[in-house]
Design a protein around this motif. Structure first.
Motif, PDB file in Angstrom:
ATOM      1  N   ALA A   1       0.832  -1.207   0.000  1.00  0.00           N
ATOM      2  CA  ALA A   1       0.000   0.000   0.000  1.00  0.00           C
ATOM      3  C   ALA A   1       0.864   1.253   0.000  1.00  0.00           C
ATOM      4  O   ALA A   1       0.574   2.227  -0.702  1.00  0.00           O
ATOM      5  CB  ALA A   1      -0.929  -0.006   1.207  1.00  0.00           C
ATOM      6  N   SER A   2       1.935   1.228   0.769  1.00  0.00           N
ATOM      7  CA  SER A   2       2.843   2.375   0.820  1.00  0.00           C
ATOM      8  C   SER A   2       3.495   2.614  -0.528  1.00  0.00           C
ATOM      9  O   SER A   2       3.628   3.757  -0.983  1.00  0.00           O
ATOM     10  CB  SER A   2       3.904   2.147   1.896  1.00  0.00           C
ATOM     11  OG  SER A   2       4.824   3.208   1.923  1.00  0.00           O
TER      12      SER A   2
ATOM     13  N   PHE B   1       0.501   3.827  -3.048  1.00  0.00           N
ATOM     14  CA  PHE B   1      -0.227   5.060  -2.765  1.00  0.00           C
ATOM     15  C   PHE B   1       0.632   6.166  -2.155  1.00  0.00           C
ATOM     16  O   PHE B   1       0.150   7.284  -1.983  1.00  0.00           O
ATOM     17  CB  PHE B   1      -1.403   4.762  -1.824  1.00  0.00           C
ATOM     18  CG  PHE B   1      -2.466   3.909  -2.442  1.00  0.00           C
ATOM     19  CD1 PHE B   1      -3.461   4.473  -3.224  1.00  0.00           C
ATOM     20  CD2 PHE B   1      -2.462   2.531  -2.259  1.00  0.00           C
ATOM     21  CE1 PHE B   1      -4.435   3.687  -3.809  1.00  0.00           C
ATOM     22  CE2 PHE B   1      -3.431   1.735  -2.843  1.00  0.00           C
ATOM     23  CZ  PHE B   1      -4.431   2.314  -3.617  1.00  0.00           C
TER      24      PHE B   1
ATOM     25  N   ALA C   1      -1.292   6.435   1.650  1.00  0.00           N
ATOM     26  CA  ALA C   1      -1.557   5.160   2.323  1.00  0.00           C
ATOM     27  C   ALA C   1      -2.042   5.377   3.753  1.00  0.00           C
ATOM     28  O   ALA C   1      -2.874   4.615   4.249  1.00  0.00           O
ATOM     29  CB  ALA C   1      -0.305   4.277   2.314  1.00  0.00           C
TER      30      ALA C   1
ATOM     31  N   ILE D   1      -5.847   5.681   4.106  1.00  0.00           N
ATOM     32  CA  ILE D   1      -6.746   4.595   3.716  1.00  0.00           C
ATOM     33  C   ILE D   1      -7.707   4.200   4.842  1.00  0.00           C
ATOM     34  O   ILE D   1      -8.919   4.099   4.600  1.00  0.00           O
ATOM     35  CB  ILE D   1      -5.941   3.381   3.212  1.00  0.00           C
ATOM     36  CG1 ILE D   1      -5.207   3.745   1.905  1.00  0.00           C
ATOM     37  CG2 ILE D   1      -6.873   2.181   2.974  1.00  0.00           C
ATOM     38  CD1 ILE D   1      -4.291   2.652   1.393  1.00  0.00           C
TER      39      ILE D   1
END
Length: 527
Positions: free
Chosen positions: A283-284, A287, A291, A294
């Motif tokens: 995710a890091s 995004f 992130a 989220i």
């Protein structure tokens, strides 16, 4: 006295045209931005297979991907002016991502009313590293992303207006999506719960519910007819390249159900801590600083659009658990759907913050002496806040655009074409070439699509199974006995060493896993 008055209506574009400008503009921007990085020609591995199968309307490896094959066949015809078939099939992936981005613009507008935020989310989706990467070459996963975006749009449109035709459209899109990739089947429980949350008594309209189920099933069945029809059920329609035996009952289900990959699933709940760390790291990477937003985005989305969040949240959990349990060399492709769902949550959060920012800005203006505030001013304040938040959403992509472009760029990937140029001239007429999957696929492309060296009999491991030829040493022995020239391309290590222990071979082209060996004779006979 300062007055902020309502804007006087002025004649302009039809609102329906304006509504389409944003998604079309975003889709066009996605294509223009990524065009220079598209892979220019044929590739190895599955890329080469799809570049071969789609233009000739053949059949692909499990699960067959019939929707992708049919779309690719049509795209190859429509995109004929832009280059060779391999390039056209690569461009299809980029077009699919562009359509997904455009559909996401409309989806966010349906959910939040903000076109500005929708445009930012659409662009953000298309420039996410994984999405951008898979848009550059032939692959069914960008098509999956496109169908999922369109499916979500149809479902939300049905929820907002309750027009039954949109649920029928969603059913058809589901059938097409399932015919493209079986990941779609993971959406069945989330969609079922979503429908019940929107209309708890929908089961009482059993005729309509049955019609929707029938629409999905018939659509899926129709696209899957491509396998037996092109796989040999009707000899006159048999394709030039057929994987396994899809024209037989057992063969069809073996492909459609991906029997050969059945042993790839493991326990999804094993090492949850490690899997969670990997998911957070992903995710890091995808995004950036977004992130950290989220979790709050999910919470806000659950309050703003609870039914939609139920659908996408459950879909994300199921998909992530499946991905964690599935052994695949390129499992990251399976996260395109989750990336889309997270982006929509971020869009909902941004839209809610824009509304709050609009009210705050309007309140500050209202505090000024002798200032009259009206709805027009509030709308403009909200739009200004939305524009700022759109910039925030796009900031990670904008600040790393060069790096993302570099990482996704496939424009210099000409290794398969260079390899063909080196290899094909050294293979004599009527030779038998015992190959393996990665090198077989560009060879098939050269033969079946470009019409180059059709005299060579490429014997892949799949061919050995389908024609009952035994294993690689058996094939070599058989055709050496017939006096035909025999060449071999096998994986470095045990596969190549097995042949070298039985045959006298000399390398004539390539290197490593793509080395081409001329088989001169049986080793015992040579001695």
């Amino acid at each position: 006295m300062v007055t902020i008055a309502a804007a006087v209506p002025r004649p302009g574009l039809d609102p329906r045209i304006v509504a389409w400008l944003a998604p079309i503009g975003v889709a066009a921007l996605v294509v223009v931005n990524a065009w220079s990085g598209v892979m220019p020609g044929v590739g190895f591995w599955d890329t080469g297979e799809f570049q071969t199968v789609l233009p000739i309307l053949g059949t692909a490896h499990p699960t067959g991907y019939p929707t992708y094959v049919l779309l690719g066949f049509i795209a190859n015809l429509l995109l004929a002016p832009i280059g060779e078939s391999a390039f056209r099939i690569n461009v299809l992936s980029l077009v699919a991502v562009a359509v997904a981005a455009g559909a996401t613009v409309v989806l966010i507008h349906r959910l939040t009313g903000s076109t500005i935020i929708g445009a930012a989310v659409g662009i953000g989706l298309a420039t996410t590293p994984l999405v951008w990467q898979y848009a550059m070459a032939a692959d069914p996963h960008p098509i999956h992303l496109m169908f999922v975006a369109l499916l979500l749009l149809a479902l939300v449109t049905w929820e907002r207006g309750r027009a039954d035709r949109w649920l029928v459209v969603a059913a058809i899109l589901f059938g097409l999506a399932a015919g493209n990739h079986s990941l779609t089947l993971l959406l069945v429980p989330p969609i079922g719960l979503y429908l019940l949350s929107v209309e708890p008594a929908i089961w009482r309209r059993w005729r309509f519910a049955l019609a929707c189920l029938l629409a999905a099933f018939v659509t899926l069945a129709v696209v899957y007819l491509e396998l037996p029809l092109r796989g040999g059920l009707v000899p006159a329609l048999t394709a030039a390249l057929v994987y396994a035996r899809p024209a037989t009952w057992d063969g069809f289900w073996s492909i459609a159900l991906a029997e050969q990959f059945r042993g790839s699933l493991s326990d999804p709940f094993a090492d949850l801590g490690g899997k969670l760390d990997a998911l957070i790291a992903m995710a890091s990477t995808q995004f950036g600083l977004l992130a950290i937003a989220i979790p709050p985005a999910f919470i806000v989305a659950a309050r703003r659009a609870p039914r939609y969040t139920l659908l996408t949240g459950l879909a994300l959990v199921i998909t992530v658990l499946f991905n964690a349990a599935y052994s695949n060399a390129d499992i990251h492709r399976y996260y395109l759907g989750p990336i889309l769902w997270v982006w929509t949550w971020l869009g909902i959060l941004a839209a809610e913050l824009a509304v709050a920012g609009g009210f705050l800005g309007a309140a500050l203006i209202e505090r000024l002496p002798r200032v009259h505030l009206d709805k027009g001013a509030l709308d403009r304040s909200t739009a200004a806040a939305a524009l700022v938040l759109a910039g925030v959403l796009l900031w990670p992509a904008v600040t790393t655009l060069g790096a993302r472009r570099h990482d996704a760029d496939r424009s210099g990937d000409t290794s398969a074409q260079a390899w063909l140029t080196e290899v094909l001239p050294v293979i004599p007429d009527q030779a038998v070439l015992v190959s393996w999957w990665s090198t077989s696929t560009p060879l098939w492309y050269a033969q079946k699509v470009e019409g180059v060296r059709p005299d060579i009999f490429v014997v892949d491991d799949r061919t050995m199974l389908d024609l009952d030829l035994g294993r690689a040493p058996d094939v070599i022995n058989r055709y050496l006995g017939e006096g035909r020239p025999v060449y071999a391309i096998r994986l470095s290590g045990p596969d190549t060493e097995e042949l070298q222990a039985q045959f006298l071979m000399t390398k004539v082209a390539g290197d490593g896993n793509t080395a081409v060996w001329q088989v001169l004779g049986r080793l015992t006979a040579a001695r």
